[in-house]
Motif scaffolding. Structure first.
Motif, short mmCIF file in Angstrom:
data_model
loop_
_atom_site.label_atom_id
_atom_site.label_comp_id
_atom_site.label_asym_id
_atom_site.label_seq_id
_atom_site.Cartn_x
_atom_site.Cartn_y
_atom_site.Cartn_z
N VAL A 1 1.01 -1.50 0.16
CA VAL A 1 0.22 0.01 0.04
C VAL A 1 1.02 1.20 -0.13
N GLY A 2 1.61 1.35 0.85
CA GLY A 2 2.78 2.47 0.93
C GLY A 2 3.81 2.41 -0.37
N PHE A 3 3.98 1.63 -0.98
CA PHE A 3 4.89 1.77 -2.36
C PHE A 3 3.78 2.41 -3.26
N ASN A 4 2.48 1.12 -3.45
CA ASN A 4 1.48 2.61 -4.42
C ASN A 4 1.37 3.70 -3.79
N LEU A 5 0.90 4.04 -2.97
CA LEU A 5 0.82 5.75 -2.40
C LEU A 5 1.56 6.34 -2.83
N LEU A 6 3.24 5.95 -2.70
CA LEU A 6 4.71 7.18 -2.92
C LEU A 6 4.75 7.14 -4.82
N GLN A 7 3.68 6.24 -5.80
CA GLN A 7 3.92 6.52 -6.66
C GLN A 7 2.86 7.21 -7.70
N VAL A 8 1.59 7.41 -6.83
CA VAL A 8 1.00 8.41 -7.23
C VAL A 8 1.26 9.49 -6.74
N LEU A 9 1.93 9.56 -5.63
CA LEU A 9 2.99 11.68 -5.25
C LEU A 9 3.58 11.47 -6.08
N PHE A 10 4.28 11.20 -6.87
CA PHE A 10 5.35 11.23 -7.49
C PHE A 10 5.64 11.22 -8.78
N CYS A 11 3.76 10.45 -9.33
CA CYS A 11 3.77 10.24 -10.87
C CYS A 11 4.55 11.66 -11.64
N SER A 12 4.64 11.98 -11.70
CA SER A 12 4.64 13.29 -12.73
C SER A 12 6.21 13.34 -13.14
N ARG A 13 6.79 12.66 -12.14
CA ARG A 13 8.83 12.49 -12.24
C ARG A 13 8.68 11.14 -12.82
N LEU A 14 7.70 10.26 -12.47
CA LEU A 14 8.43 9.33 -13.30
C LEU A 14 7.91 8.72 -14.37
N SER A 15 8.78 7.93 -14.95
CA SER A 15 8.49 7.59 -16.21
C SER A 15 8.09 6.56 -17.20
N GLN A 16 8.27 5.41 -15.51
CA GLN A 16 7.31 4.23 -15.55
C GLN A 16 6.76 4.27 -14.59
N VAL A 17 5.74 3.90 -14.41
CA VAL A 17 4.13 3.81 -14.00
C VAL A 17 4.54 1.95 -12.74
N ASP A 18 4.92 1.27 -12.07
CA ASP A 18 3.86 0.54 -11.77
C ASP A 18 2.69 -0.13 -11.04
N LEU A 19 2.52 0.79 -11.34
CA LEU A 19 0.75 0.84 -9.80
C LEU A 19 -0.27 -0.21 -10.03
N GLU A 20 -0.14 -0.97 -9.01
CA GLU A 20 -1.15 -2.15 -9.56
C GLU A 20 -1.59 -2.45 -8.18
N ILE A 21 -2.92 -3.48 -7.73
CA ILE A 21 -3.23 -4.49 -7.02
C ILE A 21 -2.19 -5.55 -6.95
N HIS A 22 -0.81 -5.73 -6.08
CA HIS A 22 -0.75 -6.51 -6.20
C HIS A 22 -0.45 -7.84 -4.27
N VAL A 23 -0.85 -8.75 -5.12
CA VAL A 23 -0.62 -9.80 -3.79
C VAL A 23 -0.45 -11.02 -3.64
N PRO A 24 0.51 -10.98 -3.31
CA PRO A 24 1.11 -11.96 -3.12
C PRO A 24 0.52 -13.82 -2.49
N VAL A 25 -0.54 -13.76 -3.44
CA VAL A 25 -1.31 -14.83 -2.81
C VAL A 25 -0.56 -16.44 -2.76
N ILE A 26 0.24 -16.23 -2.59
CA ILE A 26 1.43 -17.97 -3.34
C ILE A 26 2.01 -17.56 -1.47
N SER A 27 2.08 -16.51 -1.35
CA SER A 27 3.09 -16.09 -0.27
C SER A 27 2.07 -15.70 0.79
N ILE A 28 0.93 -15.58 0.96
CA ILE A 28 0.31 -15.84 1.83
C ILE A 28 -0.68 -17.22 2.11
N ILE A 29 -1.04 -17.88 1.16
CA ILE A 29 -1.15 -19.57 1.38
C ILE A 29 -0.33 -19.66 2.36
N PHE A 30 1.05 -19.73 2.21
CA PHE A 30 2.16 -19.94 2.78
C PHE A 30 2.31 -19.88 4.31
#
Length: 325
Positions: A271-300
């Motif tokens: 959540v924090g990384f997605n928020l930082l990307q939104v705050l600095f989006c005007s200075r980024l040439s590539q944005v990897d803003l996505e809902i990242h859920v590590p399903v395998i790790s969570i299940i493990f």
């Protein structure tokens, strides 16, 4: 296996993965993919040796046959030790497969594929898929009628294998994705596209920084998984010594607490990384803003947490029973 030995093995694996990824950037012809390792390098060496002259060609043929017969050698060793199972006859098939893989690695131009530069990757995946299938069936065959001591040993080895998988995901797959992303940013011309590239970014250095942060966020679940595996290994050792002892109770409690913290920190970091990307989006040439859920790790983590909770309840009931007596 002692913890120091395990750490040494994992460190060596990490070093190999990092070196391979760096070589892949600078010498992609000989290091096309991790799936083709080490067959690609072996094929290149055998081809070079074969072209060096008649003696070299003879030596290359002998090495080609010897390397391809390694699974048959494993079959002979298992038979000599009296540990041969019916599934082990599949080792002959693996040898045949190795003959095919090594042949096309030596002569990659002869492999019939319509997609360029995928032949070595396909050959490596084919062999590793067959090898993993054989190993899974053999482990299940051993565990089916095994004594608790044997099951404990097998589980300890599986935990080591799990950590090796996590190391690969961090320093192999994850680092490879990071290097590709850095190359994409460096070679990007201009113009907005839907994949996340933005036009007119002010700071390429900021983009590289966020790519690095994204890599750290992606590997965080695997780092926690490795910590869980280490604690689980210590817990299994303590349970083997004394299932209801103080050490077992303490390690079980620590494992449950660590699992809970791991899930919380992983979610908060994403959540924090997605928020930082939104705050600095005007200075980024590539944005990897996505809902990242590590399903395998969570299940493990949840499976380990559930197992730890059951052990805690079992140990609590045992102590209450002892007090009543």
């Amino acid at each position: 296996m002692k913890q120091k030995e395990m750490i040494s093995i994992l460190a060596a694996e990490a070093a190999v993965c990092v070196v391979f990824r760096l070589l892949q950037v600078n010498a992609s012809i000989a290091f096309s993919s991790l799936a083709a390792f080490p067959f690609e390098q072996t094929g290149y060496a055998l081809r070079t040796l074969s072209l060096s002259g008649a003696p070299g060609n003879a030596a290359a043929i002998l090495l080609y046959v010897g390397l391809s017969l390694l699974p048959c050698l494993a079959w002979l060793i298992l038979k000599k030790k009296g540990k041969l199972l019916s599934i082990d006859h599949a080792l002959y098939g693996l040898s045949i497969l190795l003959f095919i893989v090594h042949y096309y690695m030596i002569n990659p131009g002869l492999f019939p594929t319509a997609v360029p530069r995928t032949g070595k990757w396909m050959l490596g995946c084919m062999f590793y898929s067959a090898l993993s299938g054989y190993l899974v069936i053999r482990v299940l065959s051993v565990c089916r009628r095994a004594q608790p001591e044997t099951l404990h040993s097998v589980l300890q080895k599986l935990l080591i294998f799990l950590n090796m998988v996590f190391v690969y995901l961090i320093f192999g797959q994850g680092l490879g994705n990071l290097l590709k992303a850095i190359q994409n940013v460096g070679s990007m011309d201009s113009g907005p596209v839907m994949s996340g590239f933005a036009q007119g970014a002010q700071s390429p250095g900021m983009t590289y920084l966020f790519l690095g942060l994204g890599y750290l966020i992606d590997l965080l679940p695997y780092v926690f998984d490795m910590g869980i595996v280490f604690l689980a290994g210590r817990m299994l050792t303590a349970l083997k010594m004394d299932r209801y002892g103080d050490a077992s109770v303490e390690l079980t409690s620590r494992l449950a607490g660590f699992c809970t913290k791991a899930l919380g920190i992983t979610a908060a970091a994403d959540v924090g990384f997605n928020l930082l990307q939104v705050l600095f989006c005007s200075r980024l040439s590539q944005v990897d803003l996505e809902i990242h859920v590590p399903v395998i790790s969570i299940i493990f983590v949840l499976v380990v947490l559930l197992f730890a909770r059951y052990l805690q309840e079992d140990q609590k009931l045992k102590r209450e029973h002892d007090l009543i007596i």
